[in-house]
Design an enzyme around this catalytic site. Structure first.
Site, PDB file in Angstrom:
ATOM      1  N   TYR A   1       0.857  -1.167   0.000  1.00 33.02           N
ATOM      2  CA  TYR A   1       0.000   0.000   0.000  1.00 33.02           C
ATOM      3  C   TYR A   1       0.893   1.216   0.000  1.00 33.02           C
ATOM      4  O   TYR A   1       1.763   1.353   0.859  1.00 33.02           O
ATOM      5  CB  TYR A   1      -0.921  -0.007   1.214  1.00 33.02           C
ATOM      6  CG  TYR A   1      -1.863  -1.162   1.131  1.00 33.02           C
ATOM      7  CD1 TYR A   1      -2.854  -1.171   0.170  1.00 33.02           C
ATOM      8  CD2 TYR A   1      -1.721  -2.254   1.959  1.00 33.02           C
ATOM      9  CE1 TYR A   1      -3.703  -2.245   0.048  1.00 33.02           C
ATOM     10  CE2 TYR A   1      -2.562  -3.340   1.846  1.00 33.02           C
ATOM     11  CZ  TYR A   1      -3.559  -3.328   0.886  1.00 33.02           C
ATOM     12  OH  TYR A   1      -4.388  -4.399   0.770  1.00 33.02           O
TER      13      TYR A   1
ATOM     14  N   HIS B   1      -3.261  12.275   3.791  1.00 32.75           N
ATOM     15  CA  HIS B   1      -3.519  12.568   2.373  1.00 32.75           C
ATOM     16  C   HIS B   1      -4.996  12.432   2.015  1.00 32.75           C
ATOM     17  O   HIS B   1      -5.333  12.034   0.886  1.00 32.75           O
ATOM     18  CB  HIS B   1      -2.676  11.624   1.502  1.00 32.75           C
ATOM     19  CG  HIS B   1      -1.871  12.334   0.455  1.00 32.75           C
ATOM     20  ND1 HIS B   1      -2.007  12.069  -0.873  1.00 32.75           N
ATOM     21  CD2 HIS B   1      -0.931  13.288   0.541  1.00 32.75           C
ATOM     22  CE1 HIS B   1      -1.175  12.821  -1.580  1.00 32.75           C
ATOM     23  NE2 HIS B   1      -0.503  13.581  -0.733  1.00 32.75           N
TER      24      HIS B   1
HETATM   25  C1  GCO Z   1       2.882  17.030   1.314  1.00 36.56           C
HETATM   26  C2  GCO Z   1       2.042  16.632   0.150  1.00 36.56           C
HETATM   27  C3  GCO Z   1       2.811  16.185  -1.031  1.00 36.56           C
HETATM   28  C4  GCO Z   1       1.866  15.942  -2.213  1.00 36.56           C
HETATM   29  C5  GCO Z   1       2.494  16.342  -3.497  1.00 36.56           C
HETATM   30  C6  GCO Z   1       1.630  16.062  -4.705  1.00 36.56           C
HETATM   31  O1  GCO Z   1       2.316  17.121   2.380  1.00 36.56           O
HETATM   32  O2  GCO Z   1       4.055  17.306   1.126  1.00 36.56           O
HETATM   33  O3  GCO Z   1       1.004  15.813   0.499  1.00 36.56           O
HETATM   34  O4  GCO Z   1       3.598  15.111  -0.677  1.00 36.56           O
HETATM   35  O5  GCO Z   1       1.498  14.606  -2.283  1.00 36.56           O
HETATM   36  O6  GCO Z   1       2.804  17.693  -3.415  1.00 36.56           O
HETATM   37  O7  GCO Z   1       2.267  16.518  -5.837  1.00 36.56           O
HETATM   38 MG    MG Z   2       0.300  16.634   2.304  1.00 38.01          MG
END
Ligand code: GCO
Ligand code: MG
Length: 408
Positions: A164, A218
């Site tokens: 995952y 996320h």
């Molecule tokens: C973070 C973000 C990034 C995003 C990315 C997508 O907190 O740094 O979630 O890791 O996934 O910017 O392009």
């Molecule tokens: Mg982020």
């Protein structure tokens, strides 16, 4: 003083990552640069600038940043959205860079001057296995790093070939991936929650209280799952839990808030102040982490920071490797000069980046400082930039075990 925009140019480059840079030149030859990178959609943003904004803005007075910002934001009637706001951000940053160069002042001086000498940062720490992550965190402590965003890959309980994927890692993991276009991974939220709780416990035991821990969900959980997770995580005293639910689900966020005292951060997917207004006025988060490039630039980020301050909310601006040093520098200037700065996200710089960008900032002992070069202070080698050719890339897609698309 009247100072007309003579030229607006876009430059695509890929020193390790794809970046779209905007270059604005005035009639008297001052150049300013801004970041207009939108991971995966760089060509769409480039088209907005080259085919729409450029002809319109050439001839306007570069000194009138607020007026230009309002004109592009309000005047275009169909406003907002990541592509358009990133294009506007590129122009806005370049205009601030010009203003600083013209005044012989760093951006932080122009926007009120420093409130602090250095800004606290957090780095990404990833392990494909849990013990790898813990080893990595311990190494990071030794280098003076004081806060990490931790993530790991999870082996499927039934199929050992499936992992995952954790938020935004470039590490190659075995999954249903064929090429840059069909980049798909598997997801199971319950497996993730179980692993996250175990990993957090082990990590906290390993690093003690010498390190701040941050985790980025996320937006992958339902509100009730996120509420349960945030409550369970209370005992590990996270610095914050990021994007526990889909950022658009304000009532979902309220549910998490009502059920847990784990601090919450949100904001990288917001494009306008209207996207965050309800969340801030209702104090649903502790940290606002808008992305300067996707939120329209320095002008609106100053506005949202002030608005957050009124509600006792601090900042933790988005600072991953997929935005360019111009955006990082802009973040740092703001971090140093607003009263309600919290922490700045950052990443370990790849040496190749410095072939193209001359960085004005440096990291030491978990803090960041910036030089007093005028404007954003970032040097840009256009010739070197041309040698790193743009590579088309798509963001991954996640699916559950029924094959349905899940939030990535
Ligand atoms: C973070 C973000 C990034 C995003 C990315 C997508 O907190 O740094 O979630 O890791 O996934 O910017 O392009
Ligand atoms: Mg982020």
């Amino acid at each position: 003083m009247e100072m007309k925009i003579r030229e607006i140019k876009t430059i695509l480059t890929s020193p390790g990552r794809n970046y779209l840079i905007v270059k604005v030149t005035t009639e008297n030859g001052i150049t300013g640069y801004g970041d207009a990178t939108l991971n995966g959609r760089e060509l769409a943003v480039q088209s907005v600038i080259d085919n729409y904004l450029r002809d319109w803005l050439v001839g306007y007075n570069a000194d009138r940043i607020t007026d230009i910002w309002q004109m592009v934001f309000r005047g275009t009637y169909w406003r907002g959205g990541p592509v358009f706001m990133t294009a506007l951000a590129g122009i806005d940053m370049a205009l601030w860079d010009i203003k600083g160069k013209r005044a012989h002042m760093p951006l932080y001086s122009l926007i009120g001057g420093r409130c602090r000498d250095r800004a606290a940062v957090y780095y990404h720490a990833h392990g494909t296995k849990r013990d790898e992550l813990i080893k990595r965190a311990k190494e990071m402590i030794k280098t003076g790093i004081k806060a990490i965003r931790y993530s790991f890959d999870i082996k499927d309980m039934h199929d050992q070939n499936v992992f995952y994927r954790q938020p935004h890692q470039d590490i190659k993991i075995k999954r249903i991936e064929t090429d840059a276009i069909k980049n798909e991974g598997m997801w199971d939220s319950e497996v993730y929650i179980k692993n996250l709780l175990e990993t957090t416990q082990e990590l906290r035991n390993a690093v003690g209280t010498s390190m701040e821990l941050i985790h980025d969900v996320h937006g992958r959980l339902t509100p009730i799952q996120a509420a349960r997770l945030a409550k369970e995580l209370e005992k590990y005293s996270l610095y914050f839990l990021e994007d526990p639910v889909d950022s658009n689900d304000k009532n979902g966020l309220q549910l998490v808030r009502n059920n847990s005292s784990t601090p919450i951060a949100i904001g990288e997917l917001f494009n306008t102040i209207f996207d965050c207004e309800y969340i801030l006025t209702n104090r649903l988060v502790d940290y606002i982490r808008v992305d300067i490039s996707h939120f329209g630039g320095i002008t609106p980020v100053l506005q949202i920071s002030n608005f957050a301050d009124v509600h006792s909310i601090k900042t933790a601006f988005h600072g991953p490797s997929d935005i360019s040093p111009f955006a990082h520098a802009a973040n740092i200037h703001i971090d140093l000069s607003i009263p309600n700065f919290g922490i700045q996200e950052t990443f370990e710089t790849d040496a190749v980046l410095e072939d193209v960008f001359d960085l004005p900032y440096c990291y030491k002992d978990g803090f960041i400082t910036i030089t007093d070069r005028p404007g954003l202070g970032v040097g840009f080698n256009e010739e070197a930039a041309q040698t790193y050719r743009y590579k088309k890339r798509y963001l991954p897609i996640l699916r559950d075990d029924m094959g349905s698309v899940h939030n990535w």
